[in-house]
Design an enzyme around this catalytic site. Sequence first.
Site, PDB file in Angstrom:
ATOM      1  N   SER A 173       7.470  -4.637 -32.220  1.00 47.19           N
ATOM      2  CA  SER A 173       8.049  -4.694 -30.902  1.00 47.19           C
ATOM      3  C   SER A 173       9.534  -4.350 -30.918  1.00 47.19           C
ATOM      4  O   SER A 173       9.916  -3.309 -31.422  1.00 47.19           O
ATOM      5  CB  SER A 173       7.788  -6.080 -30.302  1.00 47.19           C
ATOM      6  OG  SER A 173       7.725  -5.999 -28.910  1.00 47.19           O
ATOM      7  N   ASP A 373      -2.529  -2.747 -26.384  1.00 43.81           N
ATOM      8  CA  ASP A 373      -1.216  -3.251 -25.973  1.00 43.81           C
ATOM      9  C   ASP A 373      -0.662  -2.378 -24.861  1.00 43.81           C
ATOM     10  O   ASP A 373      -0.660  -1.149 -24.969  1.00 43.81           O
ATOM     11  CB  ASP A 373      -0.263  -3.242 -27.172  1.00 43.81           C
ATOM     12  CG  ASP A 373       1.152  -3.655 -26.810  1.00 43.81           C
ATOM     13  OD1 ASP A 373       1.308  -4.482 -25.883  1.00 43.81           O
ATOM     14  OD2 ASP A 373       2.093  -3.174 -27.455  1.00 43.81           O
ATOM     15  N   HIS A 435      -0.985  -6.174 -29.134  1.00 40.71           N
ATOM     16  CA  HIS A 435       0.431  -6.022 -29.480  1.00 40.71           C
ATOM     17  C   HIS A 435       0.714  -6.552 -30.882  1.00 40.71           C
ATOM     18  O   HIS A 435       1.620  -6.070 -31.558  1.00 40.71           O
ATOM     19  CB  HIS A 435       1.257  -6.796 -28.439  1.00 40.71           C
ATOM     20  CG  HIS A 435       2.728  -6.689 -28.595  1.00 40.71           C
ATOM     21  ND1 HIS A 435       3.441  -5.558 -28.246  1.00 40.71           N
ATOM     22  CD2 HIS A 435       3.647  -7.586 -29.043  1.00 40.71           C
ATOM     23  CE1 HIS A 435       4.723  -5.766 -28.475  1.00 40.71           C
ATOM     24  NE2 HIS A 435       4.881  -6.985 -28.965  1.00 40.71           N
TER      25      HIS A 435
END
Length: 613
Positions: A173, A373, A435
């Site tokens: 991320s 995601d 994710h």
Amino acid sequence: MTMSFCALLFFLIISPTLAATKSAADYYVRSLPGAPEGPLLKMHAGHIEVDAPNNGNLFFWHYQNRHIANRQRTVIWLNGGPGCSSMDGALMEIGPYRLKDNHTLEYNNGSWDEFANLLFVDQPVGTGFSYVNTNSYLHELDEMAAQFIIFLEKWFQLFPEYERDDIYIAGESYAGQHIPYIAKAIQERNKKVDDKNSARWNLRGLVIGNGWISPAQQYPSYLNFAYTEGLVKEGSSLAKDLDVYQSVCESKISAAPNAVNIKDCESVLQQILSRTMDSERKCYNMYDVRLRDVYPSCGMNWPSDLVSVKPYLQSRDVVRALNINPDKKSGWEECSGAVGSTFTAANSVPSVQLLPELLESGVRILLFSGDKDLICNHIGTEQLINNMKWNGGIGFETSPGVWAPRRHWTFEGEPAGIYQYARNLTYVLFYNASHMVPYDLPRQSRDMLDRFMRVDIANIGGQPADSRIDGEKLPQTSVGGHPNSTAAEQQAKEKIKETEWKAYAKSGEAALIVVIIGVTVWGFFIWRSRRRNRGYEGVYQKELGSGSILERFQNKRSGAGDVEAGDFDESELDTLHSPGLERENYAVGDDSDEDDPNHPRPTASSREDGTHP
């Protein structure tokens, strides 16, 4: 009489310094509440000061590898946010343990510590167990990288036996911004180092999952992903409304192509989530669109393990076991709104601009994505690759006009994803993953890691996984349970007695410790009282549901109140108390004869002493 008084005065003066100077033994984790039965894994944890004037300390949790394959490796793991704790990675993704409940750990089959030492770091300062005075949160990516170099310098001084390992920096991320900046800072540091007096760090590769790397490609991908996954029907009235927001976003990107954060673009994601709610006012989970969540959380309550992670890390026994400094007066929170709202990166360029030079310098980079995601989706990642120029080509070109094929990956007979490679860059798309890919697919993610690190298990044994690309069986990696093999298990037994006594030694100076123990205890109380006076104030954070999606992300699960100044809830900690289990401590795979001959491990005794998540 005078001599005795002077001697006492001298010891009282130097005792705070002795107490403040730590060795590896001070970081040794002797027991871990709720750990599975059997010998405890070899680990160290605690704080390292990186900003003395502002009481800035970074927290780390380190696991020694279970087995050594063909060379020594260390993987540094960072979560994102900015301001989200890397304990997410430690306890929900790649670490050796996962939580069954608030008190009980179990082994993670597929953890990344099988053939690599793992170093989890809560950063920037103020994140997770890390702390700093609240007027001293960081703002820019180069500031973050500079502090991380300070951390590594001090960490390797404590643990010199790891300094010549092959280093891989991994994360997910918003760590997609942090990791390239840290890599660049390491290279700049290495240029200034005289290898005779200080080691150059062997940076081998970067591993970024569902990364926030190129906002200019990632922001416009929200709507394309919504079409691809069927969240929004292309050509519908909703699609036309969303096109208006998309146009505004694209114009803002054109006006500020180097911006890391663009609030007008976040409106596209907000609108997708709010306009696709079902009759029960449940929205798509932005981290895994196969799931739904109550609005406006839309994934903030995910993954389900969080319900156990927070109380576990706030338990008194765990806080004590992980050597948390008394200066850390607030309980662990997954994400700090104060850190996230301050870390604007307003004067930083997106990390995608650093990737070409890193690739051309010989650093290998692996980008991987879970296909479900939304917030850092694979379409944006693929677009950044397609538009990036490095090593004499653009995207995955192998020659002008010819692109590397997308090769089909199967794992134990099931479709697992796509592999693509060219000129030091590898891309892996995981099927049916969120994710947090290692959360969903720990064994597949470990298989990916081992191949990227070029692990050779010929000297280890074990049951290899059946992993194939385009039907071709890949070199063997072992991603089975623990221990990895009967040979390794026998080796561990042989090591127990050899390493047991070292667990409590202090850099080979146990005798000296006995002599000065009384003085250092006295000095500790003086030092502790002084340090406690260097506290810090709190900053109020926004309620969940207010502000932009990324602001909500940075405030994610951090509580309605102040995360940096809130004291421990005494009754909660007492309720969550779980007896610490004293276990036999041992390390697996210490033998230097299994190391790469070009990277011999020093025999320093200190080793044995002691916005997006």
